[in-house]
Design an enzyme around this catalytic site. Sequence first.
Site, PDB file in Angstrom:
ATOM      1  N   LEU A  23       0.816  -1.210   0.000  1.00 51.69           N
ATOM      2  CA  LEU A  23       0.000   0.000   0.000  1.00 51.69           C
ATOM      3  C   LEU A  23       0.851   1.263   0.000  1.00 51.69           C
ATOM      4  CD1 LEU A  23      -2.797  -0.971   2.559  1.00 51.69           C
ATOM      5  CD2 LEU A  23      -3.022  -0.747   0.090  1.00 51.69           C
ATOM      6  N   GLY A  26       7.820   4.222   3.328  1.00 52.73           N
ATOM      7  CA  GLY A  26       8.461   5.460   3.747  1.00 52.73           C
ATOM      8  C   GLY A  26       9.863   5.177   4.229  1.00 52.73           C
ATOM      9  N   GLY A  27      10.498   6.166   4.807  1.00 53.52           N
ATOM     10  CA  GLY A  27      11.873   6.024   5.240  1.00 53.52           C
ATOM     11  C   GLY A  27      12.051   5.031   6.360  1.00 53.52           C
ATOM     12  N   MET A  28      11.000   4.804   7.174  1.00 54.10           N
ATOM     13  CA  MET A  28      11.134   3.918   8.320  1.00 54.10           C
ATOM     14  C   MET A  28      10.461   2.574   8.118  1.00 54.10           C
ATOM     15  SD  MET A  28      10.083   4.553  12.271  1.00 54.10           S
ATOM     16  CE  MET A  28      10.160   3.195  13.454  1.00 54.10           C
ATOM     17  N   GLY A  29       9.393   2.517   7.360  1.00 54.17           N
ATOM     18  CA  GLY A  29       8.656   1.263   7.257  1.00 54.17           C
ATOM     19  C   GLY A  29       7.833   1.154   6.005  1.00 54.17           C
ATOM     20  N   LYS A  46       1.618  -3.017   8.991  1.00 51.87           N
ATOM     21  CA  LYS A  46       2.761  -2.121   8.962  1.00 51.87           C
ATOM     22  C   LYS A  46       3.975  -2.796   9.566  1.00 51.87           C
ATOM     23  CE  LYS A  46       4.280   2.361  10.815  1.00 51.87           C
ATOM     24  NZ  LYS A  46       3.848   3.581  11.523  1.00 51.87           N
ATOM     25  N   ASP A 140       0.029  15.813  15.366  1.00 52.36           N
ATOM     26  CA  ASP A 140       0.133  15.959  13.912  1.00 52.36           C
ATOM     27  C   ASP A 140      -1.239  15.814  13.251  1.00 52.36           C
ATOM     28  OD1 ASP A 140       1.695  16.573  11.730  1.00 52.36           O
ATOM     29  OD2 ASP A 140       2.250  14.504  11.298  1.00 52.36           O
TER      30      ASP A 140
END
Length: 642
Positions: A23, A26-29, A46, A140
């Site tokens: 789906l 990103g930079g972390m996962g 995730k 956020d």
Amino acid sequence: MVEPLRYGIDPERVGPYEVMGRLGSGGMGRVYLARVVGGTRLVALKTIRPELSKVSGYRERFAREIEVARSVRSSYIAQLIDFDPDAEVPWLATELVLGPTLAEVLASHGPLPADSVRVLAAGLAEALGAIHAAGIVHRDVKPSNVLLSESGPRLVDFGVARPVRQAGLTSTGQFVGTSAYASPEQLLGQEVGPPSDMFSLGVLLTETASPGAGSSERQAPAVDVIEGRTPALSCLPRDLRTVVRTCLARDPADRPSPAEVPGMLAGRARPDRQSGRPWLPAPVFSSVRRSSECLRAVTHPATAFDPGRMDQQPTATADFPRVATTAMPGSRTPAPGLPAGRRPALTVGLSLVTGLLVVAGVLLMRPGGDSGTGLGVGDATPGATVTVTASARPFDDRPNSTTTPPRTTPSPARTPAASGRAPSAAPPQRPAFTRGTLGVSRYQEPGYAATVTSVVAHGHQLTVGLRARGRTDLREANTTCLEVRGSDGTFTVHPFAQHAETARPGTFDGTLAFPLLVSGRYALRYSCRSDYSTVDLGTARVPHISISRYSDEYFAVILSTDRTSRGLQVVFASTGRTDLRDPRTSCLNRGGAEEHPVDVRLDRSETTLDHFHYGVMDFPPVAANSSFTYSCFPDYSAAPLA
């Protein structure tokens, strides 16, 4: 949108779950579409990137996100279903929310009607009430972290959430959140509590009800409030104006609690499930319904794509129909601060559903604590139809984030997806790069340094090998930037991909990939702050036609064009920060008349960071003296096409 799994990169099984497709990442996962083996229920799964699961700090951060998600219960929050923070690669599974992000709806359809905004306000207030009752501050709240489903809104992404007692700055003193939606206390580095989320809610509601409201100077509303300016709210209905005005109070103590918001709203403030009447306007609700149907059509894992096989045509089990994006009456161009978010590449055989997005209930965290965003959709004029496809390779010279030096002889160009015509414009001329002396970017105090170990230019990409050392509070490598000085001016360029061979507190060994888009002298500065010295990387000469520029960090370069009887084709690249606007909002302008692209093909494959786009735009036939403006806002300069 579901991407095929990538050979040797994506797992086929995670815990008890069968992985159906990707789906987002990103930079972390990464986030996958998955289901229990032998079952039918779809979930959003995730995981941390495998290389980060052994790095101190990342596993702990992921475990904290799980604890936050476990402690919060609300019908307006994507619920945690399953998790294993102790697995070799930690993972969590959440409810799959079927629908686009609010950010995409605003970009494609414009502001929502007052009744829809009231439902949104009441639902998000209830979600924030549940979060605050658990002793958590979200930090956020923004349109890209709100999903719109048939049954109501969902607030997602606890990647940067913190317990109230820990909700200040990070240990490195970096700001956490999104500045366009941040509260005054966030921007000023003061104590952040539940009222901070209410300020962000006020900004979100202002933008949702009318993108023209709020800040009159195109800056973060918190800045206006700090400097004593009153937000422009006269275009909002009276009840929404009252909610927004109190949420945007300078003193946190003057802002309403989540429980007070529903009582301040007039009319229907909940989805009317008994009558079956949609809470969203018909065009948006139809988009949500189609996205649900498309995702449910995925019944088998997508074909794994082996990037090493140049002849392979990856496929998926669901064919996503192309949908016209139609602006609602009175729609307006998205607000300048609207984050456009990630745009993962689609592989050959897939069509991107314009105006739709199916994203995970918990979105990706970015390195440094920033949260991931959804996939942006293009703006459209009334009656216009915008289609978007993506190819595995618009041209041979696409950026490549791998650490292996690219072949000097390019492979034959591959044909874009069958749903979009092949590029007629000539591939851009390749830049010429002369390497400099390299060296070390040093911190102003001893003990911190980043050594440039290599520089490789290939096409419009510059890959820099980096070896950074310091104490445990050494800043993350992906905050590094390039400073470029040349005939077109001064630019600051951020990396679009990172590969870490070693990444732990105080240490980084790996590579950063930067776009190579402008001519001039290139210097690297670790962490992009003046307290680190610069390193001379070399000089570039980049053939191009013109540049549409917002600032030294945000700009779009026209690399080549082709005029035919069918229209104008533009090969472009754009770069900025994580809120870089969607390229589909660009336009051509001649004498005040605007033409938006009818087709956009992006290459986003193998990127691990945001804020970079590379691809092709197709426009209708236009006059020879038209100019190009990225994102079609006057804050970007007009770029001549000849």
